[in-house]
Scaffold this motif. Structure first.
Motif, PDB file in Angstrom:
ATOM      1  N   ALA A 280      44.482  49.228  32.312  1.00  0.00           N
ATOM      2  CA  ALA A 280      45.502  48.962  31.294  1.00  0.00           C
ATOM      3  C   ALA A 280      44.867  48.661  29.940  1.00  0.00           C
ATOM      4  O   ALA A 280      45.349  49.128  28.900  1.00  0.00           O
ATOM      5  CB  ALA A 280      46.383  47.800  31.734  1.00  0.00           C
ATOM      6  N   LEU A 281      43.783  47.913  29.934  1.00  0.00           N
ATOM      7  CA  LEU A 281      43.123  47.576  28.678  1.00  0.00           C
ATOM      8  C   LEU A 281      42.424  48.785  28.068  1.00  0.00           C
ATOM      9  O   LEU A 281      42.533  49.041  26.864  1.00  0.00           O
ATOM     10  CB  LEU A 281      42.120  46.444  28.904  1.00  0.00           C
ATOM     11  N   ARG A 282      41.714  49.529  28.886  1.00  0.00           N
ATOM     12  CA  ARG A 282      40.969  50.680  28.353  1.00  0.00           C
ATOM     13  C   ARG A 282      41.899  51.817  27.923  1.00  0.00           C
ATOM     14  O   ARG A 282      41.522  52.624  27.069  1.00  0.00           O
ATOM     15  CB  ARG A 282      39.965  51.171  29.390  1.00  0.00           C
ATOM     16  N   ASP A 283      43.097  51.875  28.506  1.00  0.00           N
ATOM     17  CA  ASP A 283      44.062  52.869  28.041  1.00  0.00           C
ATOM     18  C   ASP A 283      44.473  52.585  26.599  1.00  0.00           C
ATOM     19  O   ASP A 283      44.821  53.510  25.850  1.00  0.00           O
ATOM     20  CB  ASP A 283      45.304  52.859  28.931  1.00  0.00           C
ATOM     21  N   HIS A 284      44.410  51.312  26.220  1.00  0.00           N
ATOM     22  CA  HIS A 284      44.779  50.944  24.848  1.00  0.00           C
ATOM     23  C   HIS A 284      43.574  50.941  23.913  1.00  0.00           C
ATOM     24  O   HIS A 284      43.691  51.306  22.730  1.00  0.00           O
ATOM     25  CB  HIS A 284      45.431  49.564  24.841  1.00  0.00           C
ATOM     26  N   HIS A 285      42.428  50.508  24.467  1.00  0.00           N
ATOM     27  CA  HIS A 285      41.220  50.428  23.639  1.00  0.00           C
ATOM     28  C   HIS A 285      40.014  50.613  24.566  1.00  0.00           C
ATOM     29  O   HIS A 285      39.714  49.740  25.384  1.00  0.00           O
ATOM     30  CB  HIS A 285      41.152  49.066  22.930  1.00  0.00           C
ATOM     31  N   PRO A 286      39.307  51.723  24.472  1.00  0.00           N
ATOM     32  CA  PRO A 286      38.263  52.043  25.451  1.00  0.00           C
ATOM     33  C   PRO A 286      37.049  51.121  25.431  1.00  0.00           C
ATOM     34  O   PRO A 286      36.343  51.012  26.437  1.00  0.00           O
ATOM     35  CB  PRO A 286      37.868  53.480  25.089  1.00  0.00           C
ATOM     36  N   ALA A 287      36.783  50.469  24.309  1.00  0.00           N
ATOM     37  CA  ALA A 287      35.577  49.634  24.207  1.00  0.00           C
ATOM     38  C   ALA A 287      35.845  48.232  24.750  1.00  0.00           C
ATOM     39  O   ALA A 287      35.759  47.225  24.042  1.00  0.00           O
ATOM     40  CB  ALA A 287      35.104  49.569  22.761  1.00  0.00           C
ATOM     41  N   ILE A 288      36.175  48.164  26.025  1.00  0.00           N
ATOM     42  CA  ILE A 288      36.435  46.882  26.698  1.00  0.00           C
ATOM     43  C   ILE A 288      35.665  46.872  28.005  1.00  0.00           C
ATOM     44  O   ILE A 288      35.722  47.836  28.784  1.00  0.00           O
ATOM     45  CB  ILE A 288      37.939  46.678  26.958  1.00  0.00           C
ATOM     46  N   GLU A 289      34.932  45.805  28.239  1.00  0.00           N
ATOM     47  CA  GLU A 289      34.193  45.638  29.490  1.00  0.00           C
ATOM     48  C   GLU A 289      34.818  44.489  30.263  1.00  0.00           C
ATOM     49  O   GLU A 289      35.321  43.523  29.673  1.00  0.00           O
ATOM     50  CB  GLU A 289      32.717  45.368  29.204  1.00  0.00           C
ATOM     51  N   THR A 290      34.801  44.582  31.579  1.00  0.00           N
ATOM     52  CA  THR A 290      35.410  43.549  32.415  1.00  0.00           C
ATOM     53  C   THR A 290      34.448  43.104  33.512  1.00  0.00           C
ATOM     54  O   THR A 290      33.500  43.812  33.863  1.00  0.00           O
ATOM     55  CB  THR A 290      36.706  44.057  33.066  1.00  0.00           C
ATOM     56  N   GLY A 291      34.717  41.947  34.055  1.00  0.00           N
ATOM     57  CA  GLY A 291      33.970  41.411  35.189  1.00  0.00           C
ATOM     58  C   GLY A 291      34.873  40.536  36.009  1.00  0.00           C
ATOM     59  O   GLY A 291      35.854  39.998  35.501  1.00  0.00           O
ATOM     60  N   ARG A 292      34.573  40.394  37.285  1.00  0.00           N
ATOM     61  CA  ARG A 292      35.435  39.585  38.144  1.00  0.00           C
ATOM     62  C   ARG A 292      34.605  38.797  39.138  1.00  0.00           C
ATOM     63  O   ARG A 292      33.449  39.159  39.442  1.00  0.00           O
ATOM     64  CB  ARG A 292      36.461  40.429  38.869  1.00  0.00           C
ATOM     65  N   ALA A 293      35.204  37.726  39.675  1.00  0.00           N
ATOM     66  CA  ALA A 293      34.527  36.906  40.684  1.00  0.00           C
ATOM     67  C   ALA A 293      35.557  36.084  41.434  1.00  0.00           C
ATOM     68  O   ALA A 293      36.571  35.661  40.867  1.00  0.00           O
ATOM     69  CB  ALA A 293      33.491  35.990  40.046  1.00  0.00           C
ATOM     70  N   LEU A 294      35.304  35.873  42.705  1.00  0.00           N
ATOM     71  CA  LEU A 294      36.118  34.997  43.531  1.00  0.00           C
ATOM     72  C   LEU A 294      35.616  33.562  43.440  1.00  0.00           C
ATOM     73  O   LEU A 294      34.407  33.321  43.290  1.00  0.00           O
ATOM     74  CB  LEU A 294      36.061  35.437  44.992  1.00  0.00           C
ATOM     75  N   ARG A 295      36.525  32.633  43.543  1.00  0.00           N
ATOM     76  CA  ARG A 295      36.134  31.222  43.661  1.00  0.00           C
ATOM     77  C   ARG A 295      35.441  31.017  45.001  1.00  0.00           C
ATOM     78  O   ARG A 295      35.945  31.428  46.038  1.00  0.00           O
ATOM     79  CB  ARG A 295      37.361  30.313  43.583  1.00  0.00           C
ATOM     80  N   HIS A 296      34.277  30.385  44.966  1.00  0.00           N
ATOM     81  CA  HIS A 296      33.576  30.033  46.204  1.00  0.00           C
ATOM     82  C   HIS A 296      33.938  28.593  46.553  1.00  0.00           C
ATOM     83  O   HIS A 296      33.764  27.688  45.722  1.00  0.00           O
ATOM     84  CB  HIS A 296      32.063  30.161  46.045  1.00  0.00           C
ATOM     85  N   PRO A 297      34.450  28.339  47.775  1.00  0.00           N
ATOM     86  CA  PRO A 297      34.903  26.988  48.119  1.00  0.00           C
ATOM     87  C   PRO A 297      33.835  25.918  47.948  1.00  0.00           C
ATOM     88  O   PRO A 297      34.148  24.772  47.634  1.00  0.00           O
ATOM     89  CB  PRO A 297      35.325  27.124  49.586  1.00  0.00           C
ATOM     90  N   GLY A 298      32.582  26.275  48.162  1.00  0.00           N
ATOM     91  CA  GLY A 298      31.527  25.287  48.051  1.00  0.00           C
ATOM     92  C   GLY A 298      31.101  24.988  46.631  1.00  0.00           C
ATOM     93  O   GLY A 298      30.404  24.001  46.385  1.00  0.00           O
TER      94      GLY A 298
END
Length: 319
Positions: A280-298
């Motif tokens: 959705a973001l890159r469809d509007h503006h291609p110069a966008i980088e993303t990253g993701r991570a899950l919460r680790h319980p510890g």
């Protein structure tokens, strides 16, 4: 069975929430009925067996510890392959030989599954003792099952309370907004993380963070003026808000970076939602980088944005 070892009276700690106090009282009741060394309220998430609440006479198991669900005794109980009550596990190979014995010796076992409102396995309520106990433990089945049912009702009530709590928090966060993007500002983001971490510690639900960075914002501001950069951010804010589910939050956490807090989001859901956000973001503006991570319980939710940033940087360098 032998009478329970004397335990000091359990006084409510200052500031303890009602749910945790109720679980503590339930654990005390379990110990009074069946004085096993360790009683646990747990959540299952993938291969993770997350300890949410513990009454442990040995002091080796504490809330926040993550064990291997596939190596537990509870996985066999929940699948119906082994009994809910086993005063002596030596005659039950899946209990006797379970890898969890290396961390938590299981000479005697009690366990009941806990399910969410959709009927899916939430976790377990279980007790273990390092040595076999009196076979009369079987006689406590009705009382122990009733307390397990009570734990399930408490979890359901707390889940409903979490929904209301997020709604109240959303109102409280309104002043903490970014005037350019219309999302939360950094202060609002920090408050949202803190509130969700408290809920995660109580209930162990999965949670994730996605970061989105406009990589050419500095060049836009330099070549076309700050006003053009602000107009871009003003368009991206509503796009991100439109991708949120109930309870999620989005904030502008740096000049060119947004953070998204995704609640009740496990590994599969995170991959799907991360792809949707990035597209959705890159469809509007291609110069966008993303990253993701899950919460680790510890480690907790405060550490999750750092993991998401590592993922963002890794993807940037591999493009």
């Amino acid at each position: 069975m032998e009478a329970p070892n004397p335990r000091p009276p359990q006084h409510a700690e200052p500031g303890i929430d009602a749910f945790s106090g109720a679980v503590r009282s339930l654990m005390d009741a379990l110990y009074a009925i069946a004085p096993l060394d360790t009683w646990l309220l747990t959540r299952v998430e993938g291969r993770d067996w997350i300890i949410l609440h513990a009454l442990d006479q040995g002091g080796t198991i504490a809330p926040g510890i993550v064990l291997d669900w596939h190596g537990s005794c509870c996985i066999h109980m929940a699948c119906g392959d082994a009994p809910s009550i086993a005063p002596d596990t030596s005659g039950i190979p899946v209990y006797r030989d379970a890898p969890v014995n290396h961390q938590l010796p299981v000479g005697a076992y009690v366990g009941f599954p806990l399910h969410d409102r959709d009927g899916n396995l939430f976790g377990t309520l279980c007790g273990v003792h390092p040595e076999p106990v009196d076979p009369q433990l079987h006689d406590r089945h009705t009382a122990l099952k009733a307390l397990a049912d009570t734990a399930g009702h408490l979890l359901a009530l707390q889940r409903e309370n979490d929904i209301l709590d997020r709604e109240r928090q959303a109102t409280a966060l309104l002043p903490g907004s970014d005037p350019v993007s219309g999302t939360l500002n950094r202060r609002g983001w920090d408050m949202a993380l803190e509130g969700e971490e408290e809920r995660c510690q109580r209930n162990g639900q999965p949670c994730a963070v996605v970061l989105a960075e406009v990589t050419d914002l500095e060049a836009i501001n330099r070549d076309a003026g700050i006003g053009q950069g602000d107009r871009l951010l003003a368009k991206l804010g509503p796009i991100l808000q439109g991708l949120l589910l109930p309870g999620d939050r989005v904030a502008r956490i740096a000049g060119n970076r947004f953070g998204l807090l995704l609640v009740d989001t496990g590994p599969d859901a995170l991959e799907r939602r991360h792809a949707e956000i990035r597209t959705a973001l890159r469809d509007h503006h291609p110069a966008i980088e993303t990253g993701r991570a899950l919460r680790h319980p510890g480690e907790g939710l405060q550490h999750t944005p750092h993991l998401a940033e590592r993922d963002l940087l890794r993807q940037r360098h591999t493009r």
